[in-house]
Design a protein around this motif. Structure first.
Motif, PDB file in Angstrom:
ATOM      1  N   MET A 285       0.820  -1.203   0.000  1.00  0.00           N
ATOM      2  CA  MET A 285       0.000   0.000   0.000  1.00  0.00           C
ATOM      3  C   MET A 285       0.858   1.258   0.000  1.00  0.00           C
ATOM      4  O   MET A 285       0.510   2.268  -0.613  1.00  0.00           O
ATOM      5  N   ALA A 286       1.998   1.225   0.702  1.00  0.00           N
ATOM      6  CA  ALA A 286       2.900   2.378   0.696  1.00  0.00           C
ATOM      7  C   ALA A 286       3.369   2.664  -0.726  1.00  0.00           C
ATOM      8  O   ALA A 286       3.477   3.823  -1.144  1.00  0.00           O
ATOM      9  N   ARG A 287       3.616   1.612  -1.477  1.00  0.00           N
ATOM     10  CA  ARG A 287       4.056   1.798  -2.865  1.00  0.00           C
ATOM     11  C   ARG A 287       2.912   2.316  -3.739  1.00  0.00           C
ATOM     12  O   ARG A 287       3.146   3.112  -4.663  1.00  0.00           O
ATOM     13  N   VAL A 288       1.693   1.881  -3.458  1.00  0.00           N
ATOM     14  CA  VAL A 288       0.535   2.404  -4.192  1.00  0.00           C
ATOM     15  C   VAL A 288       0.374   3.894  -3.918  1.00  0.00           C
ATOM     16  O   VAL A 288       0.162   4.704  -4.837  1.00  0.00           O
ATOM     17  N   ILE A 289       0.480   4.288  -2.651  1.00  0.00           N
ATOM     18  CA  ILE A 289       0.345   5.699  -2.279  1.00  0.00           C
ATOM     19  C   ILE A 289       1.470   6.523  -2.904  1.00  0.00           C
ATOM     20  O   ILE A 289       1.241   7.623  -3.428  1.00  0.00           O
ATOM     21  N   ALA A 290       2.693   6.011  -2.853  1.00  0.00           N
ATOM     22  CA  ALA A 290       3.820   6.734  -3.449  1.00  0.00           C
ATOM     23  C   ALA A 290       3.600   6.939  -4.945  1.00  0.00           C
ATOM     24  O   ALA A 290       3.864   8.025  -5.483  1.00  0.00           O
ATOM     25  N   GLU A 291       3.078   5.907  -5.602  1.00  0.00           N
ATOM     26  CA  GLU A 291       2.801   6.013  -7.038  1.00  0.00           C
ATOM     27  C   GLU A 291       1.732   7.065  -7.304  1.00  0.00           C
ATOM     28  O   GLU A 291       1.858   7.870  -8.237  1.00  0.00           O
ATOM     29  N   ARG A 292       0.685   7.080  -6.478  1.00  0.00           N
ATOM     30  CA  ARG A 292      -0.381   8.086  -6.618  1.00  0.00           C
ATOM     31  C   ARG A 292       0.168   9.507  -6.497  1.00  0.00           C
ATOM     32  O   ARG A 292      -0.274  10.418  -7.190  1.00  0.00           O
TER      33      ARG A 292
ATOM     34  N   GLY B 152       3.341  10.448  -6.938  1.00  0.00           N
ATOM     35  CA  GLY B 152       4.531  10.726  -7.728  1.00  0.00           C
ATOM     36  C   GLY B 152       5.789  10.806  -6.895  1.00  0.00           C
ATOM     37  O   GLY B 152       6.688  11.612  -7.171  1.00  0.00           O
ATOM     38  N   LEU B 153       5.888   9.950  -5.844  1.00  0.00           N
ATOM     39  CA  LEU B 153       7.018   9.982  -4.926  1.00  0.00           C
ATOM     40  C   LEU B 153       7.847   8.707  -5.025  1.00  0.00           C
ATOM     41  O   LEU B 153       7.354   7.662  -5.454  1.00  0.00           O
ATOM     42  N   ASP B 154       9.088   8.818  -4.599  1.00  0.00           N
ATOM     43  CA  ASP B 154       9.959   7.652  -4.451  1.00  0.00           C
ATOM     44  C   ASP B 154       9.756   7.114  -3.042  1.00  0.00           C
ATOM     45  O   ASP B 154      10.105   7.773  -2.065  1.00  0.00           O
ATOM     46  N   VAL B 155       9.184   5.924  -2.918  1.00  0.00           N
ATOM     47  CA  VAL B 155       8.832   5.376  -1.603  1.00  0.00           C
ATOM     48  C   VAL B 155      10.047   5.195  -0.715  1.00  0.00           C
ATOM     49  O   VAL B 155       9.933   5.203   0.520  1.00  0.00           O
ATOM     50  N   ASP B 156      11.221   5.029  -1.305  1.00  0.00           N
ATOM     51  CA  ASP B 156      12.427   4.833  -0.507  1.00  0.00           C
ATOM     52  C   ASP B 156      13.125   6.147  -0.141  1.00  0.00           C
ATOM     53  O   ASP B 156      13.995   6.163   0.725  1.00  0.00           O
ATOM     54  N   ALA B 157      12.739   7.224  -0.794  1.00  0.00           N
ATOM     55  CA  ALA B 157      13.355   8.517  -0.504  1.00  0.00           C
ATOM     56  C   ALA B 157      12.476   9.400   0.378  1.00  0.00           C
ATOM     57  O   ALA B 157      12.980  10.262   1.100  1.00  0.00           O
ATOM     58  N   ASP B 158      11.172   9.196   0.316  1.00  0.00           N
ATOM     59  CA  ASP B 158      10.227  10.018   1.083  1.00  0.00           C
ATOM     60  C   ASP B 158       9.532   9.116   2.101  1.00  0.00           C
ATOM     61  O   ASP B 158       8.904   8.121   1.727  1.00  0.00           O
ATOM     62  N   PRO B 159       9.611   9.435   3.393  1.00  0.00           N
ATOM     63  CA  PRO B 159       9.055   8.542   4.412  1.00  0.00           C
ATOM     64  C   PRO B 159       7.536   8.589   4.524  1.00  0.00           C
ATOM     65  O   PRO B 159       6.944   7.721   5.165  1.00  0.00           O
TER      66      PRO B 159
END
Length: 214
Positions: free
Chosen positions: A139-146, A148-155
């Motif tokens: 889900m964190a990756r889904v939210i990051a995709e929504r 436009g964020l890098d899930v590993d760079a933005d907490p």
């Protein structure tokens, strides 16, 4: 279009899942065997293992179905919604369609009773929490995709999902220990817990200057 063979397989899986839940909620998880589940559907234990790796997978089958529907609901939320709002609405606004997924196999009340069995059975609770951690990462990756964020760079995606998951767990524990299994009452309780989340992550992440954390 599902073929006749696919529909037959789905009916068999649903029947096994329904029998498993009925037996687990009446006899307990430890008091139920794979042979008894298979016998209830008039199939062989070998057939059971074509659909489920073991008793634990059957016990968590309904939860897996609702989680899959929830992930679909999050993906379908309008892109302008702030992440925590999208997560909340995917649960509260889509509550009835999530229930429909359950009711395609068993009555909602039986599903809620099964949830109590999971909470009260250490091996199932451990498996459920492990799976929940995997879902949170997805889900964190889904939210990051929504966003436009890098899930590993933005907490924030992982933090938002962790907060959401914590609120959901608190709500689940509350109703799983009570006597009221009314689905609408549980929906309202869940909404109340989610509404108690603070404002830190509720705003628009795409505003200029929105923090990315340390």
């Amino acid at each position: 279009m599902h073929t006749l063979r696919e529909r037959k397989k789905q009916r068999t899986r649903d029947a096994l899942l329904r029998a498993a839940v009925e037996l687990f909620t009446s006899r307990g998880y430890d008091g139920t065997t794979v042979d008894e589940i298979a016998e209830a559907v008039d199939v062989s234990p070998r057939t059971f293992f074509r659909y489920f790796a073991g008793k634990d997978e059957a016990a968590l089958g309904l939860v897996e179905m609702t989680v899959a529907r929830f992930v679909e609901a999050v993906r379908a939320r309008p892109p302008h919604e702030a992440p925590l709002h999208a997560l909340r609405r995917a649960v509260v606004d889509d509550w009835h369609s999530i229930n429909e997924v359950v009711e395609s196999v068993v009555p909602v009340e039986l599903y809620l009773r099964m949830y109590r069995v999971i909470e009260e059975t250490p091996v199932l609770l451990a498996a459920h929490l492990r799976r929940s951690a995997e879902v949170e990462e997805s889900m964190a990756r889904v939210i990051a995709e929504r966003e436009g964020l890098d899930v590993d760079a933005d907490p924030r995606p992982r933090l938002a999902v962790a907060l959401f998951g914590g609120a959901m767990r608190a709500a689940e524990r509350q109703w799983s220990t009570g006597e009221d299994l009314d689905p609408e009452g549980i929906r309202l309780l869940t909404a109340r817990y989610l509404d108690a989340l603070g404002p830190a992550l509720l705003g628009d992440w795409r505003e200029p200057g929105a923090g990315h954390g340390a």
